[in-house]
Design a protein around this motif. Structure first.
Motif, PDB file in Angstrom:
ATOM      1  N   GLY A 198      43.332  36.476  41.973  1.00  0.00           N
ATOM      2  CA  GLY A 198      44.197  36.240  40.828  1.00  0.00           C
ATOM      3  C   GLY A 198      45.371  35.349  41.170  1.00  0.00           C
ATOM      4  O   GLY A 198      45.544  34.917  42.322  1.00  0.00           O
ATOM      5  N   ARG A 199      46.195  35.075  40.149  1.00  0.00           N
ATOM      6  CA  ARG A 199      47.367  34.214  40.323  1.00  0.00           C
ATOM      7  C   ARG A 199      48.565  34.838  39.620  1.00  0.00           C
ATOM      8  O   ARG A 199      48.448  35.361  38.509  1.00  0.00           O
ATOM      9  CB  ARG A 199      47.110  32.822  39.739  1.00  0.00           C
ATOM     10  CG  ARG A 199      48.261  31.839  39.964  1.00  0.00           C
ATOM     11  CD  ARG A 199      48.102  30.562  39.155  1.00  0.00           C
ATOM     12  NE  ARG A 199      49.146  29.598  39.455  1.00  0.00           N
ATOM     13  CZ  ARG A 199      50.392  29.649  38.962  1.00  0.00           C
ATOM     14  NH1 ARG A 199      50.732  30.652  38.124  1.00  0.00           N
ATOM     15  NH2 ARG A 199      51.293  28.736  39.289  1.00  0.00           N
ATOM     16  N   LEU A 200      49.730  34.748  40.272  1.00  0.00           N
ATOM     17  CA  LEU A 200      50.985  35.208  39.700  1.00  0.00           C
ATOM     18  C   LEU A 200      52.040  34.141  39.940  1.00  0.00           C
ATOM     19  O   LEU A 200      52.016  33.453  40.953  1.00  0.00           O
ATOM     20  CB  LEU A 200      51.444  36.517  40.362  1.00  0.00           C
ATOM     21  CG  LEU A 200      50.537  37.739  40.218  1.00  0.00           C
ATOM     22  CD1 LEU A 200      51.051  38.858  41.116  1.00  0.00           C
ATOM     23  CD2 LEU A 200      50.481  38.205  38.758  1.00  0.00           C
ATOM     24  N   GLY A 201      52.977  34.020  39.016  1.00  0.00           N
ATOM     25  CA  GLY A 201      54.077  33.085  39.226  1.00  0.00           C
ATOM     26  C   GLY A 201      54.190  32.062  38.122  1.00  0.00           C
ATOM     27  O   GLY A 201      53.366  32.013  37.198  1.00  0.00           O
ATOM     28  N   PRO A 202      55.212  31.213  38.198  1.00  0.00           N
ATOM     29  CA  PRO A 202      55.449  30.218  37.149  1.00  0.00           C
ATOM     30  C   PRO A 202      54.371  29.143  37.115  1.00  0.00           C
ATOM     31  O   PRO A 202      53.645  28.933  38.088  1.00  0.00           O
ATOM     32  CB  PRO A 202      56.815  29.635  37.531  1.00  0.00           C
ATOM     33  CG  PRO A 202      56.916  29.859  39.008  1.00  0.00           C
ATOM     34  CD  PRO A 202      56.212  31.151  39.279  1.00  0.00           C
ATOM     35  N   ASP A 203      54.290  28.459  35.982  1.00  0.00           N
ATOM     36  CA  ASP A 203      53.286  27.400  35.823  1.00  0.00           C
ATOM     37  C   ASP A 203      53.583  26.194  36.711  1.00  0.00           C
ATOM     38  O   ASP A 203      52.664  25.483  37.132  1.00  0.00           O
ATOM     39  CB  ASP A 203      53.228  26.950  34.358  1.00  0.00           C
ATOM     40  CG  ASP A 203      52.670  28.025  33.444  1.00  0.00           C
ATOM     41  OD1 ASP A 203      51.902  28.879  33.934  1.00  0.00           O
ATOM     42  OD2 ASP A 203      53.009  28.019  32.240  1.00  0.00           O
ATOM     43  N   ASP A 252      43.148  41.318  50.063  1.00  0.00           N
ATOM     44  CA  ASP A 252      42.164  42.387  49.983  1.00  0.00           C
ATOM     45  C   ASP A 252      42.773  43.533  49.189  1.00  0.00           C
ATOM     46  O   ASP A 252      43.896  43.948  49.459  1.00  0.00           O
ATOM     47  CB  ASP A 252      41.781  42.869  51.381  1.00  0.00           C
ATOM     48  CG  ASP A 252      40.720  43.964  51.340  1.00  0.00           C
ATOM     49  OD1 ASP A 252      39.627  43.709  50.809  1.00  0.00           O
ATOM     50  OD2 ASP A 252      41.005  45.080  51.814  1.00  0.00           O
ATOM     51  N   GLY A 253      42.029  44.033  48.206  1.00  0.00           N
ATOM     52  CA  GLY A 253      42.521  45.144  47.399  1.00  0.00           C
ATOM     53  C   GLY A 253      42.757  44.723  45.962  1.00  0.00           C
ATOM     54  O   GLY A 253      42.552  43.568  45.587  1.00  0.00           O
ATOM     55  N   PRO A 254      43.199  45.665  45.113  1.00  0.00           N
ATOM     56  CA  PRO A 254      43.437  45.347  43.704  1.00  0.00           C
ATOM     57  C   PRO A 254      44.575  44.338  43.566  1.00  0.00           C
ATOM     58  O   PRO A 254      45.547  44.381  44.330  1.00  0.00           O
ATOM     59  CB  PRO A 254      43.820  46.699  43.092  1.00  0.00           C
ATOM     60  CG  PRO A 254      44.339  47.500  44.241  1.00  0.00           C
ATOM     61  CD  PRO A 254      43.530  47.071  45.430  1.00  0.00           C
ATOM     62  N   THR A 311      53.353  53.657  49.152  1.00  0.00           N
ATOM     63  CA  THR A 311      52.871  52.710  50.153  1.00  0.00           C
ATOM     64  C   THR A 311      52.026  51.672  49.424  1.00  0.00           C
ATOM     65  O   THR A 311      50.989  52.004  48.845  1.00  0.00           O
ATOM     66  CB  THR A 311      52.034  53.420  51.233  1.00  0.00           C
ATOM     67  OG1 THR A 311      52.859  54.390  51.892  1.00  0.00           O
ATOM     68  CG2 THR A 311      51.520  52.420  52.250  1.00  0.00           C
ATOM     69  N   LEU A 312      52.483  50.432  49.442  1.00  0.00           N
ATOM     70  CA  LEU A 312      51.809  49.376  48.678  1.00  0.00           C
ATOM     71  C   LEU A 312      50.718  48.669  49.474  1.00  0.00           C
ATOM     72  O   LEU A 312      49.910  47.949  48.900  1.00  0.00           O
ATOM     73  CB  LEU A 312      52.827  48.346  48.193  1.00  0.00           C
ATOM     74  CG  LEU A 312      53.920  48.865  47.252  1.00  0.00           C
ATOM     75  CD1 LEU A 312      54.814  47.711  46.813  1.00  0.00           C
ATOM     76  CD2 LEU A 312      53.320  49.562  46.051  1.00  0.00           C
ATOM     77  N   ARG A 321      46.784  43.335  52.697  1.00  0.00           N
ATOM     78  CA  ARG A 321      45.872  44.417  52.317  1.00  0.00           C
ATOM     79  C   ARG A 321      46.624  45.280  51.316  1.00  0.00           C
ATOM     80  O   ARG A 321      47.467  46.087  51.693  1.00  0.00           O
ATOM     81  CB  ARG A 321      45.456  45.230  53.552  1.00  0.00           C
ATOM     82  CG  ARG A 321      44.945  44.396  54.727  1.00  0.00           C
ATOM     83  CD  ARG A 321      43.566  43.816  54.451  1.00  0.00           C
ATOM     84  NE  ARG A 321      43.084  43.054  55.615  1.00  0.00           N
ATOM     85  CZ  ARG A 321      43.096  41.726  55.685  1.00  0.00           C
ATOM     86  NH1 ARG A 321      43.580  41.022  54.669  1.00  0.00           N
ATOM     87  NH2 ARG A 321      42.653  41.099  56.759  1.00  0.00           N
ATOM     88  N   TRP A 322      46.324  45.118  50.051  1.00  0.00           N
ATOM     89  CA  TRP A 322      47.137  45.697  48.980  1.00  0.00           C
ATOM     90  C   TRP A 322      46.504  46.972  48.421  1.00  0.00           C
ATOM     91  O   TRP A 322      45.300  46.997  48.141  1.00  0.00           O
ATOM     92  CB  TRP A 322      47.286  44.667  47.849  1.00  0.00           C
ATOM     93  CG  TRP A 322      48.348  44.989  46.838  1.00  0.00           C
ATOM     94  CD1 TRP A 322      48.170  45.444  45.570  1.00  0.00           C
ATOM     95  CD2 TRP A 322      49.766  44.824  47.012  1.00  0.00           C
ATOM     96  NE1 TRP A 322      49.372  45.585  44.945  1.00  0.00           N
ATOM     97  CE2 TRP A 322      50.376  45.213  45.806  1.00  0.00           C
ATOM     98  CE3 TRP A 322      50.558  44.405  48.067  1.00  0.00           C
ATOM     99  CZ2 TRP A 322      51.753  45.186  45.626  1.00  0.00           C
ATOM    100  CZ3 TRP A 322      51.932  44.373  47.890  1.00  0.00           C
ATOM    101  CH2 TRP A 322      52.513  44.755  46.673  1.00  0.00           C
TER     102      TRP A 322
END
Length: 342
Positions: free
Chosen positions: A166-171, A182-184, A326-327, A338-339
């Protein structure tokens, strides 16, 4: 001689962090350590008991000084054996030893200051955690970074996190981080940073030429992507970093009322270097502030710190409620995450 063992230990650490050039450089210096040189005598007589990465970090100071000479174009012979050039180990160390001899005055001054970096790739953890926090508390953030160095990661909301998950952050981000994930993956939860400030015992001004060189020189010469990210982050940096004891500074920040804001305190590979007494006092201050938190003024404490396991543990405490989470775990340089998430 005190230096060869710590040079070899640092070489192994660099090899584990994907820097074969640093491993070759430091191993070669260990094998041919110039004990009789000005630098050799300076290091052998160093007051600290621990000369390695948990103490004075003399191997990294030496490597940083050599890289600084290359970045400043002050030694053409040295630059000719640095990446991207490929030379035999013997030629590399011959040239390095000659450079150390030529630049005695430079090294005498350079070695006075401890290594200081601002690993931008750790901001990937901040981005992911901020979205998780915002999903629970959709309020503007006030952020306080402990051990902020040059303050580059205070701008994490202007960076993007992009992975196959996935992607997060400004355009239009200042830079994009792409760790192995790795992980959700955190669901997007828009947030704004209304107030940002950091603290460091020796803050660096990334817009000052000498300080920018120091930030760059401690990045390893065979990892140019780190240098590219750092330069992009320097261009975006616009947050103040105060020169102070972190816990004294935090005490004042925690006294400021923040109605309608979430106060996010964070540190990445910094808290572990605070003296035990400072950690105890800081923890008590944060926990006391937590008892005063409310749904209109929550408090979050995020850490990415060594705990003896592989990489760093990513931990989060939230108030009201004193929820401990614990994240996941992250590589110290942000190469992988590793999320586990909230």
């Amino acid at each position: 001689m005190r230096m060869p063992p710590v040079l070899r230990a640092q070489a192994r650490a660099c090899a584990n962090l994907d820097s074969p050039f640093m491993a070759r450089l430091l191993t070669g210096l260990a094998d041919r350590w110039p004990a009789g040189s000005a630098l050799g005598q300076l290091c052998e007589g160093w007051e600290d008991v621990d000369l390695g990465p948990s103490g004075a970090s003399l191997p990294l100071r030496i490597a940083g000084g050599l890289h600084a000479l290359v970045l400043r174009d002050e030694d053409a012979d040295l630059a000719a054996v640095y990446p991207p050039h490929q030379v035999a180990d013997a030629a590399l160390i011959d040239t390095v030893l000659a450079a150390i001899e030529r630049h005695q005055a430079f090294f005498a001054d350079w070695m006075k200051n401890a290594p200081q970096t601002n690993e931008v790739r750790r901001a990937a953890v901040l981005i992911a955690a901020a979205h998780e926090i915002a999903a629970r508390h959709p309020l503007p953030f006030a952020v306080s970074e402990l051990g902020a160095s040059g303050g580059l990661n205070l701008m994490f909301d202007r960076f993007a996190l992009k992975t196959p998950a996935g992607r997060l952050g400004p355009d239009a981000p200042a830079l994009t981080l792409s760790p192995e994930w790795d992980g959700p993956f955190p669901a997007p939860a828009p947030f704004t940073v209304a107030d940002r400030r950091g603290v460091d015992l020796n803050p660096l001004d990334p817009h000052d030429t000498a300080d920018a060189l120091r930030l760059s020189a401690y990045l390893w010469a065979d990892q140019p992507h780190r240098l590219e990210l750092t330069r992009a982050a320097i261009a975006a940096q616009a947050a103040p970093v105060d020169r102070s004891d972190a816990i004294d500074w935090l005490a004042a920040r925690l006294e400021m009322p923040r109605p309608g804001q979430l106060h996010l305190i964070y540190h990445t590979v910094a808290w572990q270097y605070f003296p035990a007494a400072a950690q105890t006092r800081g923890r008590a201050l944060i926990e006391a502030a937590g008892t005063r938190a409310s749904s209109d003024s929550p408090l979050a404490w995020l850490g990415m710190e060594a705990d003896g396991g592989t990489g760093a543990a990513i931990t989060l405490r939230l108030w009201p409620g004193d929820i401990t989470l614990t994240l996941g775990r992250a590589d110290f340089h942000g190469r992988w995450i590793r999320w586990t998430g909230l």
